[in-house]
Design a protein around this motif. Structure first.
Motif: not given
Length: 318
Positions: A116-125, A53-67
């Motif tokens: 630690a806070v983990v920022c998991n990155v859903d990079y393009r495949l 269990q986590m304190q929180s789990v939050r999704d975000a979307t950020v601008d990247g060089p390929h979208g």
């Protein structure tokens, strides 16, 4: 009279929990036989018990060089509300598969073990998005978290990078690029069995290149799908083992299993880091194969390995 020499490749003595996974597995042959979509479906269909269990789990979307780049931020119970350490994390999957869904459990395990806070990155495949797309997105994610650290309750001076398998390669390349471009200061790099080179004739590759978890054919196929077929075009970000100098990189932790075909390449890179003056911890786990961190729900030694690495990471952040 000479005694005949047995040239049969060595086989690891698998940990009992790992042996049970192998016995239950229906996989036969290489991933190439099922193709990209088949490999993706197989990974995404694996059912894993819920993680810590986590304190929180939050999704975000950020601008990247390929979208836009989807991210998922995990704040574990031990993380303070402000100025928490953080890891920008890149999941495995050979650059061709994996998602925030299939690596949710591992992200939770890493966050829980490190505090630690983990920022998991859903990079393009790949193969839809070939090199350098995922590398660019990994570096962009590091920049985003550094630039927005205060808003995310993260200490900008305690941000590391990490990943497993292909994600470990992305973390390694991100550390190299940030050094070379005077980018964000990285506190540490946490590398579980990273894929740092194309297939090379090393003893572990000869001995375990037909292992149940990763084969030499898998490595060639997936590397070619991301990097292309011609090794002459490779550079040190796509293939980190090619870099000339490892001086000035952040402290590193490298973890690998004895029965992993990548073992010798990982340990050779660790030796180079130490020779370059980079504080480096190398951990080899007996009875483990490639991908063991993903087996933590059913393999006690994998859970112990994550705990051990997590304690080292936490100590480094302190």
């Amino acid at each position: 009279m000479s005694t005949p020499t047995d040239t049969t490749p060595a086989q690891p003595t698998w940990d009992p929990d790992v042996a049970a996974i192998i016995a239950r597995s229906s996989r036969s042959g290489s991933l190439r036989a099922v193709g990209v979509e088949g490999a993706r479906r197989a990974l995404e269909s694996i059912e894993r018990p819920a993680g810590p269990q986590m304190q929180s789990v939050r999704d975000a979307t950020v601008d990247g060089p390929h979208g836009p780049i989807p991210l998922r931020l995990y704040r574990p119970p031990a993380a303070p509300p402000e100025n928490a350490p953080a890891l920008v994390w890149f999941h495995g999957g050979g650059m061709i598969m994996g998602s925030l869904h299939s690596f949710d459990r591992l992200a939770r395990d890493i966050a829980d073990a490190t505090g630690a806070v983990v920022c998991n990155v859903d990079y393009r495949l790949a193969p839809e998005h070939r090199y350098p797309v995922a590398n660019d997105e990994a570096y962009a994610a590091l920049h985003w978290l550094t630039d927005n650290a205060t808003d995310q309750g993260v200490d900008p001076a305690r941000i590391g990078v990490g990943g497993d398998s292909a994600g470990g390669s992305l973390a390694t390349a991100t550390a190299l690029r940030s050094r070379d471009e005077n980018g964000p200061a990285i506190a540490q790099q946490v590398l579980f069995y990273p894929g740092l080179e194309r297939r090379t004739d090393r003893p572990s590759m000869r001995e375990f290149g037909d292992s149940p978890f990763l084969t030499a054919e898998d490595i060639d196929w997936m590397k070619n799908l991301y990097l292309g077929d011609d090794p002459a075009t490779d550079d040190s970000y796509g293939v980190p083992a090619l870099t000339d100098s490892l001086a000035g990189l952040p402290p590193a932790i490298l973890a690998v299993g004895y029965g992993d075909p990548l073992r010798d390449a990982v340990e050779a890179y660790g030796d180079r880091l130490r020779a370059a003056g980079v504080p480096t911890a190398q951990l080899r786990y007996p009875g483990m194969g490639h991908g063991f961190a993903m087996q933590a729900p059913s393999v006690a030694r994998a859970r112990a390995a994550i705990s051990e690495v997590g304690a080292l990471v936490a100590a480094r952040f302190r």
